[in-house]
Design a protein around this motif. Structure first.
Motif, mmCIF file in Angstrom:
data_model
loop_
_atom_site.group_PDB
_atom_site.id
_atom_site.type_symbol
_atom_site.label_atom_id
_atom_site.label_comp_id
_atom_site.label_asym_id
_atom_site.label_seq_id
_atom_site.Cartn_x
_atom_site.Cartn_y
_atom_site.Cartn_z
ATOM 1 N N THR A 51 -53.952 -17.659 -18.044
ATOM 2 C CA THR A 51 -53.895 -17.081 -16.702
ATOM 3 C C THR A 51 -53.806 -18.170 -15.640
ATOM 4 O O THR A 51 -53.054 -18.046 -14.657
ATOM 5 C CB THR A 51 -55.137 -16.204 -16.452
ATOM 6 O OG1 THR A 51 -55.216 -15.193 -17.455
ATOM 7 C CG2 THR A 51 -55.066 -15.545 -15.085
ATOM 8 N N ILE B 224 -50.256 -19.589 -15.477
ATOM 9 C CA ILE B 224 -49.357 -18.680 -14.757
ATOM 10 C C ILE B 224 -49.602 -18.784 -13.255
ATOM 11 O O ILE B 224 -48.663 -18.864 -12.454
ATOM 12 C CB ILE B 224 -49.568 -17.228 -15.235
ATOM 13 C CG1 ILE B 224 -49.179 -17.098 -16.714
ATOM 14 C CG2 ILE B 224 -48.763 -16.253 -14.384
ATOM 15 C CD1 ILE B 224 -49.535 -15.757 -17.327
ATOM 16 N N TYR B 225 -50.866 -18.797 -12.886
ATOM 17 C CA TYR B 225 -51.248 -18.873 -11.462
ATOM 18 C C TYR B 225 -50.788 -20.189 -10.832
ATOM 19 O O TYR B 225 -50.226 -20.207 -9.735
ATOM 20 C CB TYR B 225 -52.761 -18.729 -11.366
ATOM 21 C CG TYR B 225 -53.326 -18.788 -9.963
ATOM 22 C CD1 TYR B 225 -52.968 -17.847 -8.999
ATOM 23 C CD2 TYR B 225 -54.237 -19.782 -9.605
ATOM 24 C CE1 TYR B 225 -53.501 -17.894 -7.722
ATOM 25 C CE2 TYR B 225 -54.778 -19.835 -8.332
ATOM 26 C CZ TYR B 225 -54.404 -18.889 -7.400
ATOM 27 O OH TYR B 225 -54.936 -18.940 -6.127
ATOM 28 N N GLY C 203 -46.765 -20.448 -10.903
ATOM 29 C CA GLY C 203 -46.202 -19.533 -9.917
ATOM 30 C C GLY C 203 -46.460 -20.005 -8.502
ATOM 31 O O GLY C 203 -45.563 -19.986 -7.653
ATOM 32 N N ASN D 200 -49.921 -7.040 -13.774
ATOM 33 C CA ASN D 200 -48.869 -7.958 -13.338
ATOM 34 C C ASN D 200 -48.802 -8.074 -11.822
ATOM 35 O O ASN D 200 -48.606 -9.168 -11.275
ATOM 36 C CB ASN D 200 -47.512 -7.502 -13.881
ATOM 37 C CG ASN D 200 -47.438 -7.582 -15.390
ATOM 38 O OD1 ASN D 200 -48.054 -8.451 -16.001
ATOM 39 N ND2 ASN D 200 -46.693 -6.674 -15.999
ATOM 40 N N THR E 184 -56.529 -11.635 -13.732
ATOM 41 C CA THR E 184 -56.426 -12.742 -12.775
ATOM 42 C C THR E 184 -57.633 -13.678 -12.866
ATOM 43 O O THR E 184 -57.906 -14.417 -11.919
ATOM 44 C CB THR E 184 -56.299 -12.211 -11.332
ATOM 45 O OG1 THR E 184 -57.438 -11.393 -11.034
ATOM 46 C CG2 THR E 184 -55.033 -11.393 -11.159
#
Length: 291
Positions: free
Chosen positions: A69, A72-73, A76, A153, A243
């Protein structure tokens, strides 16, 4: 000879502050990571357990999920910041009426406290009363309200967007400073050779501002990794664990579950990861400067 050691004496307060603020907490955390230390159970034996906390972490599905996670955070957020910063800095570096006002407006999100920014965006993402759903519905893009913060998502997309809005000004400011170091003679020579705007950007501008970009990425990546305010306020790590980034999970282990042994191990792993990232960025900066 009388003032030979004066510079070292003047540096003593700084070294004391670094030791007290950085090294003592770090050594204490490292010590905790090798112990079974749970404040939630006062009767538990606080003893040396070696690498047991580290082994438990890597066997934990929740810990591995928090790592993924976080990646991805971070990817992104940093990717979005880089694209937006390159665009806004290029615009801010042009000469036009109202440029000062435009530059000031770019920095406004950076001046907002993370908790305030997160709360404001949380209201805007509200499924029933949020302005984002109202605008999208008003222009006909959606037929029913979107549950931004309770969908796996979309919740991640929401916190990433908020972080990009909040942190991009820092990267933009650094990139602008890099753009202002480029001599106009280089662009004039390129114009004489018949180069178009894209060729000038990719062959002159981008190579010369790479060290500034790398420096900005160091700060924005550290900001993204270490600051949990946005995720904590907007989703609390939810829905579920969609998240729950690494640092937020580490916070929960320390201050909610009161497991200092496991939390210490997580903190040590976090320091190692951050050190590797900084080394990677610094190496990239060195290569660009040597070139």
């Amino acid at each position: 000879m009388r003032y030979k050691y004066l510079p070292y004496v003047l540096l003593i307060p700084m070294f004391v502050m670094i030791i007290v603020i950085v090294f003592i907490p770090l050594l204490t955390t490292l010590t905790y990571s090798f112990q079974s230390y749970q404040l939630s159970d006062p009767n538990a034996d606080r003893g040396f357990v070696g690498l047991e906390n580290y082994i438990s972490l890597f066997q934990s599905e929740r810990f591995r999920s928090s790592i993924v996670t976080s990646l991805i955070y971070i990817l992104g957020s940093v990717g979005g910041m880089l694209i937006l910063a390159l665009i806004t800095s290029q615009l801010a570096n042009q000469s036009f009426k109202g440029r000062s006002l435009f530059r000031a407006s770019i920095l406004l999100p950076w001046a907002v406290a993370p908790v305030v920014a997160a709360q404001a965006w949380k209201f805007m993402y509200d499924a029933d009363f949020g302005i984002i759903n109202q605008v999208l519905s008003g222009i006909g893009l959606i037929e029913r309200n979107i549950p931004w913060l309770v969908s796996d998502n979309l919740a991640m997309l929401s916190v990433v967007t908020t972080n990009i809005w909040k942190t991009t000004p820092l990267l933009t400011l650094i990139v602008i400073s890099g753009l202002q170091t480029i001599s106009k003679d280089l662009y004039e020579s390129a114009d004489m050779d018949g180069s178009n705007a894209w060729q000038k950007y990719f062959h002159i501008t981008l190579p010369l501002i790479k060290p500034f970009i790398m420096l900005g990425l160091i700060f924005t990546t550290l900001q993204t990794i270490n600051v949990i305010d946005i995720v904590y306020v907007m989703t609390g790590g939810g829905p579920g664990e969609a998240t729950e980034i690494f640092t937020l999970y580490n916070y929960k282990v320390f201050f909610q579950y009161l497991d200092f042994g496991l939390g210490g191990a997580m903190a040590v792993i976090g320091v190692i990861v951050v050190g590797i990232l900084i080394a990677f960025y610094v190496r990239g900066m060195s290569k660009n400067m040597d070139a």
